[in-house]
Design an enzyme around this catalytic site. Structure first.
Site, PDB file in Angstrom:
ATOM      1  N   ASP A 107       0.837  -1.201   0.000  1.00 31.64           N
ATOM      2  CA  ASP A 107       0.000   0.000   0.000  1.00 31.64           C
ATOM      3  C   ASP A 107       0.870   1.248   0.000  1.00 31.64           C
ATOM      4  O   ASP A 107       2.082   1.176   0.163  1.00 31.64           O
ATOM      5  CB  ASP A 107      -0.950   0.003   1.217  1.00 31.64           C
ATOM      6  CG  ASP A 107      -0.262  -0.475   2.498  1.00 31.64           C
ATOM      7  OD1 ASP A 107       0.938  -0.204   2.674  1.00 31.64           O
ATOM      8  OD2 ASP A 107      -0.929  -1.117   3.325  1.00 31.64           O
ATOM      9  N   HIS A 150      -7.958  -4.779  10.133  1.00 28.75           N
ATOM     10  CA  HIS A 150      -7.658  -4.452   8.742  1.00 28.75           C
ATOM     11  C   HIS A 150      -6.326  -5.063   8.308  1.00 28.75           C
ATOM     12  O   HIS A 150      -5.419  -5.261   9.117  1.00 28.75           O
ATOM     13  CB  HIS A 150      -7.677  -2.932   8.494  1.00 28.75           C
ATOM     14  CG  HIS A 150      -6.504  -2.181   9.042  1.00 28.75           C
ATOM     15  ND1 HIS A 150      -6.585  -1.356  10.136  1.00 28.75           N
ATOM     16  CD2 HIS A 150      -5.224  -2.108   8.620  1.00 28.75           C
ATOM     17  CE1 HIS A 150      -5.411  -0.816  10.371  1.00 28.75           C
ATOM     18  NE2 HIS A 150      -4.564  -1.252   9.463  1.00 28.75           N
ATOM     19  N   ASP A 199      -8.381  -3.153  14.453  1.00 32.18           N
ATOM     20  CA  ASP A 199      -9.752  -3.361  13.972  1.00 32.18           C
ATOM     21  C   ASP A 199      -9.847  -4.489  12.948  1.00 32.18           C
ATOM     22  O   ASP A 199     -10.874  -4.682  12.316  1.00 32.18           O
ATOM     23  CB  ASP A 199     -10.323  -2.073  13.383  1.00 32.18           C
ATOM     24  CG  ASP A 199      -9.488  -1.520  12.236  1.00 32.18           C
ATOM     25  OD1 ASP A 199      -8.496  -2.174  11.849  1.00 32.18           O
ATOM     26  OD2 ASP A 199      -9.822  -0.433  11.725  1.00 32.18           O
ATOM     27  N   GLU A 229      -9.915  -1.262   5.334  1.00 33.98           N
ATOM     28  CA  GLU A 229     -10.578  -0.994   6.601  1.00 33.98           C
ATOM     29  C   GLU A 229     -11.823  -1.882   6.736  1.00 33.98           C
ATOM     30  O   GLU A 229     -12.288  -2.480   5.770  1.00 33.98           O
ATOM     31  CB  GLU A 229     -10.977   0.490   6.671  1.00 33.98           C
ATOM     32  CG  GLU A 229      -9.805   1.470   6.589  1.00 33.98           C
ATOM     33  CD  GLU A 229      -8.986   1.555   7.861  1.00 33.98           C
ATOM     34  OE1 GLU A 229      -9.035   0.622   8.680  1.00 33.98           O
ATOM     35  OE2 GLU A 229      -8.284   2.569   8.045  1.00 33.98           O
TER      36      GLU A 229
END
Length: 261
Positions: A67, A138, A136, A143
């Site tokens: 990314d 991800h 979370d 996300e």
């Protein structure tokens, strides 16, 4: 997926680095997918030590970026291109000509995403993709509630992710970009081997949801359950909420030594 519980981050780094070294020995031009952040550093340090000692030659190895921030110049010290050059390419003796990554400064970001996704396929696909995991759940910058079939695309970061990443920007969240390019979950799942490393108690809930929870977009990493060769390496703290921890320890301790991860 295979779950391997290790004593600490250093042991996890050494285990994964040996798997990467073994891949490179058998396929010198292997395409390694790499992640940024603090979690994978023990992997890169252990692999660099192997290169330095002559245990493995990575000079023909290729590296693909997971990314990138949108809008940060490539030469910005916190662009992931710069980070990976410092932490992976230079220590392993790999030149930038062997590096693949999306253009976060492109005028047409959508086209840049599509071009990178295509480039990964044209390069023969990723042989081993390293992944971290967010609190979370991800992976990459996918996300929660990202499509499990998603391709490389632009994403808007959650406030929590920007808060988490502010430590790399002098603690100033205003310096953290709002947008990123990330390989999609569908793109990630095309790698031949997925290896996720998670350390620390703060990742325990996400690890439990990934490994033992349902496959659900609310926990993007749970998509690893769909992959034929996915390995999750966790330290004792990150494994603390796994109901099947004893089973995972037993299966790993009794697997053939030649099988690797």
């Amino acid at each position: 997926m295979e779950v391997v519980i290790v004593p600490d981050a250093k042991a996890g780094g050494e285990l994964i680095a040996e798997a990467m070294a073994e891949l490179i020995r058998h396929k010198p031009e292997a395409l390694l997918g790499v992640a940024t952040g603090s979690t994978p550093l023990p992997i890169y340090e252990a692999l660099a030590a192997k290169v330095g000692s002559g245990a493995v030659d990575a000079s023909r190895t290729r590296v693909a970026q997971l990314d990138e921030y949108v809008g940060l110049p490539a030469e910005h010290p916190e662009s992931y291109r710069s980070v990976l050059r410092r932490e992976v390419l230079e220590p392993l003796g790999i030149g930038m000509a062997a590096f693949m990554g999306p253009d976060g400064t492109a005028e047409d970001v959508r086209a840049a995403c599509e071009a990178y996704d295509k480039a990964l396929g044209d390069a023969g696909g990723v042989d081993l993709q390293l992944l971290g995991i967010g609190t979370d759940g991800h992976i990459g910058f996918n996300e929660p509630c990202s499509s499990l079939a998603s391709r490389t695309r632009i994403k808007t970061l959650t406030e929590q992710t920007r808060v988490d990443n502010a430590r790399f920007f002098e603690g100033d969240i205003e310096q953290v970009p709002h947008h990123v390019i990330t390989q999609g979950i569908g793109t990630i799942l095309e790698a031949r081997h997925l290896v996720l490393l998670a350390t620390g108690e703060g990742k325990a809930d996400a690890v439990a949801a990934t490994v033992e929870g349902p496959v659900a977009a609310v926990c993007p990493a749970s998509a690893l359950q769909l992959h034929p060769h996915a390995t999750v390496v966790v330290d004792e703290a990150a494994a603390s909420k796994l109901k099947l921890a004893d089973y995972f320890r037993h299966t790993y301790s009794n697997k053939p030594a030649w099988q690797g991860i």
